[in-house]
Motif scaffolding. Structure first.
Motif, PDB file in Angstrom:
ATOM      1  N   GLN A 276     -11.063  -2.813  -5.900  1.00  0.00           N
ATOM      2  CA  GLN A 276     -10.615  -1.932  -4.826  1.00  0.00           C
ATOM      3  C   GLN A 276     -10.588  -2.660  -3.492  1.00  0.00           C
ATOM      4  OE1 GLN A 276     -13.074   1.503  -4.018  1.00  0.00           O
ATOM      5  NE2 GLN A 276     -11.378   2.647  -3.114  1.00  0.00           N
ATOM      6  N   TRP A 277      -9.592  -2.344  -2.717  1.00  0.00           N
ATOM      7  CA  TRP A 277      -9.448  -2.851  -1.356  1.00  0.00           C
ATOM      8  C   TRP A 277     -10.610  -2.356  -0.513  1.00  0.00           C
ATOM      9  CZ3 TRP A 277      -3.937  -1.974   1.128  1.00  0.00           C
ATOM     10  CH2 TRP A 277      -3.515  -3.156   1.749  1.00  0.00           C
ATOM     11  N   SER A 278     -11.228  -3.223   0.271  1.00  0.00           N
ATOM     12  CA  SER A 278     -12.314  -2.782   1.142  1.00  0.00           C
ATOM     13  C   SER A 278     -11.749  -2.092   2.373  1.00  0.00           C
ATOM     14  CB  SER A 278     -13.181  -3.974   1.577  1.00  0.00           C
ATOM     15  OG  SER A 278     -12.497  -4.758   2.544  1.00  0.00           O
ATOM     16  N   HIS A 279     -12.575  -1.280   3.000  1.00  0.00           N
ATOM     17  CA  HIS A 279     -12.168  -0.555   4.201  1.00  0.00           C
ATOM     18  C   HIS A 279     -11.668  -1.527   5.273  1.00  0.00           C
ATOM     19  CE1 HIS A 279     -12.388   2.415   7.475  1.00  0.00           C
ATOM     20  NE2 HIS A 279     -13.064   1.504   8.166  1.00  0.00           N
ATOM     21  N   THR A 280     -12.456  -2.585   5.526  1.00  0.00           N
ATOM     22  CA  THR A 280     -12.109  -3.535   6.585  1.00  0.00           C
ATOM     23  C   THR A 280     -10.847  -4.307   6.261  1.00  0.00           C
ATOM     24  OG1 THR A 280     -14.433  -3.779   7.217  1.00  0.00           O
ATOM     25  CG2 THR A 280     -12.926  -5.518   7.907  1.00  0.00           C
ATOM     26  N   ARG A 281     -10.731  -4.821   5.019  1.00  0.00           N
ATOM     27  CA  ARG A 281      -9.567  -5.647   4.662  1.00  0.00           C
ATOM     28  C   ARG A 281      -8.281  -4.829   4.653  1.00  0.00           C
ATOM     29  NH1 ARG A 281     -11.686 -10.004   6.424  1.00  0.00           N
ATOM     30  NH2 ARG A 281     -13.451 -10.780   5.202  1.00  0.00           N
ATOM     31  N   CYS A 282      -8.370  -3.598   4.210  1.00  0.00           N
ATOM     32  CA  CYS A 282      -7.192  -2.721   4.223  1.00  0.00           C
ATOM     33  C   CYS A 282      -6.741  -2.496   5.660  1.00  0.00           C
ATOM     34  CB  CYS A 282      -7.514  -1.394   3.548  1.00  0.00           C
ATOM     35  SG  CYS A 282      -6.188  -0.170   3.640  1.00  0.00           S
ATOM     36  N   PHE A 283      -7.703  -2.215   6.532  1.00  0.00           N
ATOM     37  CA  PHE A 283      -7.378  -2.000   7.936  1.00  0.00           C
ATOM     38  C   PHE A 283      -6.742  -3.247   8.546  1.00  0.00           C
ATOM     39  CE2 PHE A 283      -8.950  -2.992  12.228  1.00  0.00           C
ATOM     40  CZ  PHE A 283      -8.147  -2.117  12.944  1.00  0.00           C
ATOM     41  N   GLU A 284      -7.360  -4.411   8.309  1.00  0.00           N
ATOM     42  CA  GLU A 284      -6.856  -5.639   8.918  1.00  0.00           C
ATOM     43  C   GLU A 284      -5.455  -5.984   8.434  1.00  0.00           C
ATOM     44  OE1 GLU A 284      -9.916  -8.399   7.907  1.00  0.00           O
ATOM     45  OE2 GLU A 284     -11.128  -7.940   9.683  1.00  0.00           O
ATOM     46  N   ALA A 285      -5.225  -5.838   7.120  1.00  0.00           N
ATOM     47  CA  ALA A 285      -3.913  -6.166   6.562  1.00  0.00           C
ATOM     48  C   ALA A 285      -2.843  -5.229   7.111  1.00  0.00           C
ATOM     49  CB  ALA A 285      -3.954  -6.090   5.038  1.00  0.00           C
ATOM     50  N   SER A 286      -3.153  -3.945   7.183  1.00  0.00           N
ATOM     51  CA  SER A 286      -2.190  -2.964   7.682  1.00  0.00           C
ATOM     52  C   SER A 286      -1.939  -3.161   9.171  1.00  0.00           C
ATOM     53  CB  SER A 286      -2.711  -1.548   7.420  1.00  0.00           C
ATOM     54  OG  SER A 286      -2.958  -1.346   6.043  1.00  0.00           O
ATOM     55  N   ARG A 287      -2.988  -3.463   9.891  1.00  0.00           N
ATOM     56  CA  ARG A 287      -2.855  -3.726  11.322  1.00  0.00           C
ATOM     57  C   ARG A 287      -1.953  -4.930  11.570  1.00  0.00           C
ATOM     58  NH1 ARG A 287      -7.887  -6.549  13.786  1.00  0.00           N
ATOM     59  NH2 ARG A 287      -6.954  -8.093  12.407  1.00  0.00           N
ATOM     60  N   ASP A 288      -2.102  -5.971  10.736  1.00  0.00           N
ATOM     61  CA  ASP A 288      -1.272  -7.165  10.889  1.00  0.00           C
ATOM     62  C   ASP A 288       0.199  -6.862  10.612  1.00  0.00           C
ATOM     63  OD1 ASP A 288      -3.493  -8.613  11.585  1.00  0.00           O
ATOM     64  OD2 ASP A 288      -3.773  -9.519   9.604  1.00  0.00           O
ATOM     65  N   VAL A 289       0.456  -5.955   9.658  1.00  0.00           N
ATOM     66  CA  VAL A 289       1.840  -5.556   9.393  1.00  0.00           C
ATOM     67  C   VAL A 289       2.430  -4.908  10.645  1.00  0.00           C
ATOM     68  CG1 VAL A 289       3.310  -3.947   8.102  1.00  0.00           C
ATOM     69  CG2 VAL A 289       1.565  -5.262   6.903  1.00  0.00           C
ATOM     70  N   MET A 290       1.644  -4.064  11.284  1.00  0.00           N
ATOM     71  CA  MET A 290       2.115  -3.407  12.508  1.00  0.00           C
ATOM     72  C   MET A 290       2.406  -4.429  13.596  1.00  0.00           C
ATOM     73  SD  MET A 290       2.189  -0.064  12.084  1.00  0.00           S
ATOM     74  CE  MET A 290       1.852   0.767  13.643  1.00  0.00           C
ATOM     75  N   GLU A 291       1.566  -5.426  13.711  1.00  0.00           N
ATOM     76  CA  GLU A 291       1.775  -6.457  14.724  1.00  0.00           C
ATOM     77  C   GLU A 291       3.029  -7.273  14.399  1.00  0.00           C
ATOM     78  OE1 GLU A 291      -0.811  -9.808  17.083  1.00  0.00           O
ATOM     79  OE2 GLU A 291      -1.047  -9.676  14.917  1.00  0.00           O
TER      80      GLU A 291
END
Length: 349
Positions: A276-291
């Motif tokens: 399972q994707w961790s809370h932090t890694r999911c957030f960071e990956a999604s945030r990077d997509v937005m950037e």
């Protein structure tokens, strides 16, 4: 329950180990509690994961200053909250901040967590509880942080921004581009697509299972059109529709996932092993997509995608009751914050 609640790194200090063990004991107490009191009910796995990341950051802060739980002062907590809001790094996810500081609401939730664990340990050991967190919470900015009139209007994407993001998320790799396009690229963009196109929260994305992807009865064979989302401590299980473009993107990701022979039942695994994707890694990956899509890392956080989904549905004429159900709200009154924006939008049209 997650494994990381009681595991300690070999290099972890005695203070940090002690604090993390206090947290693990509190979680264990909550999981076996028969109390009907909200503050003592069993925690959902998602809540426990979020609390664990919050607490471990606090434990690290205390360890760096050699502070035992009983020694923490109001000044120490003020310093911790300031540092916590100044990220980013692995221990300081900023999805709950606006600008350089933590919101009063999120800071208050940190203080509530620290207060609860502190009171639990004090009661268990028969000592007087450290009142630093409780004292700080008596300040007006924290005391009324959860009040309805303090709830800021949701941040969302303007229609032009939403269309631009959709174009970025669904575009195919260009042969003449130096852009790195891997299975993780597709996973990350599809995760963001479901936040915008199906109203999922980051936690929903992390917990989404393959058997929750519904293709039967859709407009096009093999293309998902609806999701079955499992409930947690904050929202009930529900079904939510997927925008056509997001359904096609999800179908593409599932094809890539199959080609990579990933095991397990998570739609968006963290690794090739299906974990399972961790809370932090999911957030960071999604945030990077937005950037990468030129929408900024921290402006409004990932929840602006979920808010945009809600507003788009309301503007299409969907009922508040339907949209509330799709979002997992238990009370339709939660739609009030969206209603004001929709009315203003209609007045300006």
């Amino acid at each position: 329950m997650t494994k990381n609640l009681t595991l300690f790194d070999a290099d972890t200090s005695t203070v940090e180990q002690s604090l993390n063990q206090h947290f693990a004991d509190w979680v264990a107490f909550r999981q076996t509690s028969k109390s009907k009191a909200r503050s003592e009910r069993p925690l959902s796995e998602e809540s426990a994961n979020v609390y664990a990341e919050m607490w471990h950051a606090f434990a690290k802060f205390c360890a760096e200053r050699d502070l035992a739980l009983q020694e923490v002062t109001v000044t120490d907590l003020e310093t911790f909250l300031t540092i916590r809001g100044s990220g980013p790094d692995a221990f300081r996810p900023r999805q709950t901040t606006r600008g350089p500081d933590l919101t009063a609401r999120y800071a208050n939730r940190y203080l509530v967590l620290i207060q609860k664990v502190t009171q639990f340990i004090a009661k268990r050991e028969g000592i007087e509880a450290n009142r630093a967190a409780a004292t700080l919470r008596e300040r007006p900015e924290y005391q009324y942080a959860e009040a309805a009139d303090k709830d800021p209007p949701p941040e969302y994407l303007e229609e032009g921004q939403a269309r631009s993001l959709i174009s970025y998320l669904t575009r195919a790799p260009r042969p003449d581009s130096a852009e790195k396009f891997t299975w993780k690229t597709v996973r990350d963009r599809t995760a963001v697509a479901l936040m915008l196109g199906a109203g999922l929260s980051p936690g929903d994305v992390r917990g989404l299972k393959l058997d929750g992807v519904i293709t039967t009865g859709g407009k096009k064979a093999g293309v998902p059109w609806k999701l079955s989302v499992e409930g947690n401590g904050n929202s009930p299980s529900r079904e939510t529709p997927i925008a056509d473009w997001a359904g096609r993107q999800l179908a593409f990701w599932l094809k890539v996932r199959t080609q990579q022979s990933m095991p397990g039942n998570y739609v968006f695994p963290s690794t090739m092993k299906g974990t399972q994707w961790s809370h932090t890694r999911c957030f960071e990956a999604s945030r990077d997509v937005m950037e990468d899509a030129k929408l900024g890392k921290d402006d409004g956080g990932l929840y602006k995608l979920r808010h945009t989904f809600a507003l788009r549905q309301l503007r299409k004429g969907k009922s508040e009751a339907d949209v509330a159900r799709w979002l997992g709200f238990l009370d339709v009154s939660s739609m009030e914050r969206y209603r004001r924006i929709v009315l203003n939008y209609q007045s300006a049209a």
